[in-house]
Motif scaffolding. Sequence first.
Motif, mmCIF file in Angstrom:
data_model
loop_
_atom_site.group_PDB
_atom_site.id
_atom_site.type_symbol
_atom_site.label_atom_id
_atom_site.label_comp_id
_atom_site.label_asym_id
_atom_site.label_seq_id
_atom_site.Cartn_x
_atom_site.Cartn_y
_atom_site.Cartn_z
ATOM 1 N N SER A 88 0.852 -1.193 0.000
ATOM 2 C CA SER A 88 0.000 0.000 0.000
ATOM 3 C C SER A 88 0.884 1.238 0.000
ATOM 4 C CB SER A 88 -0.858 0.054 1.261
ATOM 5 O OG SER A 88 -1.733 -1.039 1.297
ATOM 6 N N TYR A 89 0.369 2.288 -0.602
ATOM 7 C CA TYR A 89 0.965 3.612 -0.468
ATOM 8 C C TYR A 89 -0.092 4.479 0.188
ATOM 9 C CZ TYR A 89 4.700 2.151 -3.585
ATOM 10 O OH TYR A 89 5.763 1.494 -4.151
ATOM 11 N N GLY A 90 0.125 4.877 1.403
ATOM 12 C CA GLY A 90 -0.904 5.616 2.144
ATOM 13 C C GLY A 90 -2.148 4.746 2.247
ATOM 14 N N GLU B 103 -4.272 0.714 -1.543
ATOM 15 C CA GLU B 103 -3.736 -0.641 -1.541
ATOM 16 C C GLU B 103 -3.483 -1.039 -2.993
ATOM 17 O OE1 GLU B 103 -6.273 -3.594 0.157
ATOM 18 O OE2 GLU B 103 -4.575 -4.868 0.724
ATOM 19 N N VAL B 104 -2.226 -1.066 -3.375
ATOM 20 C CA VAL B 104 -1.873 -1.286 -4.782
ATOM 21 C C VAL B 104 -1.844 -2.785 -5.092
ATOM 22 C CG1 VAL B 104 -0.134 -0.874 -6.551
ATOM 23 C CG2 VAL B 104 -0.528 0.851 -4.802
ATOM 24 N N LEU B 105 -1.224 -3.556 -4.249
ATOM 25 C CA LEU B 105 -1.170 -5.009 -4.457
ATOM 26 C C LEU B 105 -1.909 -5.679 -3.304
ATOM 27 C CD1 LEU B 105 2.604 -5.389 -5.477
ATOM 28 C CD2 LEU B 105 0.629 -5.186 -7.001
ATOM 29 N N GLY C 202 -2.326 -4.842 -17.699
ATOM 30 C CA GLY C 202 -3.246 -4.047 -16.895
ATOM 31 C C GLY C 202 -3.033 -2.588 -17.204
ATOM 32 N N PRO C 203 -4.070 -1.774 -17.078
ATOM 33 C CA PRO C 203 -3.930 -0.345 -17.373
ATOM 34 C C PRO C 203 -2.931 0.332 -16.437
ATOM 35 C CG PRO C 203 -6.211 -0.889 -16.754
ATOM 36 C CD PRO C 203 -5.409 -2.142 -16.648
ATOM 37 N N SER C 204 -2.558 1.541 -16.779
ATOM 38 C CA SER C 204 -1.647 2.334 -15.959
ATOM 39 C C SER C 204 -2.173 2.461 -14.536
ATOM 40 C CB SER C 204 -1.543 3.740 -16.557
ATOM 41 O OG SER C 204 -0.357 3.861 -17.232
ATOM 42 N N GLY C 205 -1.268 2.403 -13.589
ATOM 43 C CA GLY C 205 -1.656 2.634 -12.199
ATOM 44 C C GLY C 205 -2.184 1.403 -11.484
ATOM 45 N N THR C 206 -2.146 0.238 -12.132
ATOM 46 C CA THR C 206 -2.694 -0.958 -11.487
ATOM 47 C C THR C 206 -1.652 -1.726 -10.674
ATOM 48 O OG1 THR C 206 -2.439 -2.044 -13.624
ATOM 49 C CG2 THR C 206 -4.660 -1.410 -13.000
ATOM 50 N N GLY C 207 -0.425 -1.221 -10.625
ATOM 51 C CA GLY C 207 0.561 -1.835 -9.743
ATOM 52 C C GLY C 207 1.549 -2.765 -10.428
ATOM 53 N N LYS C 208 1.639 -2.677 -11.741
ATOM 54 C CA LYS C 208 2.545 -3.587 -12.466
ATOM 55 C C LYS C 208 4.007 -3.322 -12.092
ATOM 56 C CE LYS C 208 1.141 -2.207 -16.517
ATOM 57 N NZ LYS C 208 0.262 -1.119 -16.021
ATOM 58 N N SER C 209 4.405 -2.051 -12.126
ATOM 59 C CA SER C 209 5.797 -1.737 -11.769
ATOM 60 C C SER C 209 6.053 -2.049 -10.303
ATOM 61 C CB SER C 209 6.098 -0.252 -12.034
ATOM 62 O OG SER C 209 5.995 0.024 -13.399
ATOM 63 N N THR C 210 5.068 -1.753 -9.477
ATOM 64 C CA THR C 210 5.224 -2.036 -8.039
ATOM 65 C C THR C 210 5.466 -3.529 -7.828
ATOM 66 O OG1 THR C 210 3.744 -0.194 -7.541
ATOM 67 C CG2 THR C 210 4.108 -1.792 -5.776
ATOM 68 N N LEU C 211 4.737 -4.346 -8.567
ATOM 69 C CA LEU C 211 4.908 -5.793 -8.437
ATOM 70 C C LEU C 211 6.340 -6.200 -8.805
ATOM 71 C CD1 LEU C 211 3.825 -8.670 -8.057
ATOM 72 C CD2 LEU C 211 3.071 -8.622 -10.443
HETATM 73 P P1 ADP Z 1 1.690 0.659 -13.145
HETATM 74 O O1 ADP Z 1 3.103 0.252 -13.317
HETATM 75 O O2 ADP Z 1 0.703 -0.446 -13.353
HETATM 76 O O3 ADP Z 1 1.330 1.863 -13.964
HETATM 77 P P2 ADP Z 1 2.551 1.477 -10.510
HETATM 78 O O4 ADP Z 1 3.010 0.238 -9.857
HETATM 79 O O5 ADP Z 1 3.585 2.385 -11.049
HETATM 80 O O6 ADP Z 1 1.470 1.104 -11.626
HETATM 81 O O7 ADP Z 1 1.670 2.314 -9.501
HETATM 82 C C1 ADP Z 1 0.525 1.776 -8.849
HETATM 83 C C2 ADP Z 1 -0.053 2.820 -7.911
HETATM 84 O O8 ADP Z 1 0.826 3.046 -6.841
HETATM 85 C C3 ADP Z 1 -0.301 4.162 -8.555
HETATM 86 O O9 ADP Z 1 -1.481 4.684 -8.031
HETATM 87 C C4 ADP Z 1 0.894 4.981 -8.136
HETATM 88 O O10 ADP Z 1 0.583 6.322 -8.073
HETATM 89 C C5 ADP Z 1 1.196 4.408 -6.761
HETATM 90 N N1 ADP Z 1 2.623 4.477 -6.426
HETATM 91 C C6 ADP Z 1 3.615 3.798 -7.067
HETATM 92 N N2 ADP Z 1 4.817 4.052 -6.495
HETATM 93 C C7 ADP Z 1 4.556 4.937 -5.476
HETATM 94 C C8 ADP Z 1 5.382 5.569 -4.505
HETATM 95 N N3 ADP Z 1 6.715 5.369 -4.449
HETATM 96 N N4 ADP Z 1 4.787 6.395 -3.605
HETATM 97 C C9 ADP Z 1 3.440 6.579 -3.635
HETATM 98 N N5 ADP Z 1 2.621 6.005 -4.528
HETATM 99 C C10 ADP Z 1 3.151 5.191 -5.427
#
Ligand code: ADP
Length: 226
Positions: free
Chosen positions: A20-22, A25-27, A44-53
Amino acid sequence: MTTLTQQEDVILRVENIHKSYGNVEVLKGVSFSVRKGETKVFIGPSGTGKSTLLRCINQLTIPDKGQIWLHGEEVTHSKKNINFFRQKMGMVFQNFYLFDHLTALRNVEIALIKVKGMKKDAARDKAMEELSRVGMDSFAQHYPSQLSGGQAQRVSIARALAMDPDVMLFDEPTSALDPELIGEVLEVMKDLARGGMTMLVVTHEPMKSCLWRRGQFWKAGVRKNY
Ligand code: ADP
Ligand code: MG
């Protein structure tokens, strides 16, 4: 039914990852495994947590909960140096992240010398070998500014391959490219998949999914569907 052989073949296992960020809950408990030689594509569309994963997998981001296993060794909370695992997971980013002041060859060989401790000549040979693998050996002396986006991405793939990874993680490898340059990068990825490389690819576009001969094609938003 999962057979023992299938379990033994698993290279990467992701179990119940939460981040989660704040309040966001991303994942939400992501779990899956990747077998040797398999290519898994997450769409998945932008913002769905792919990079975070992907960042959680190689511990650039620390998950709130859950475990990552590589070859049966736990990456999360590991006592082993995280750099050991990062070498085993080659990461390719949307924006390449090449060093602008270094040639293509130097970009590939530098980690071999600095991280793997290889001698200069051996590192050079290995770097040239990997540049050939992505069809970029004739551009070895070019700087990133002298390369197209597709060529730069191929160099960044060579750089990841040079570390002899067990699995390659691709974070939207073609989404920063002009449409006419996407094909050359997909061709390289397709060759890797055919050659038995284990790959995890995240993307927001279908990426001509028919390219993936092997492995599972996951048509699912990461956030919603795990
Ligand atoms: P994707 O790669 O699918 O576009 P991200 O994993 O980049 O998605 O981001 C998923 C969500 O988490 C987004 O809402 C993004 O704003 C948020 N997010 C990603 N990294 C951070 C961070 N370091 N701090 C706060 N929010 C983040
Ligand atoms: Mg992303």
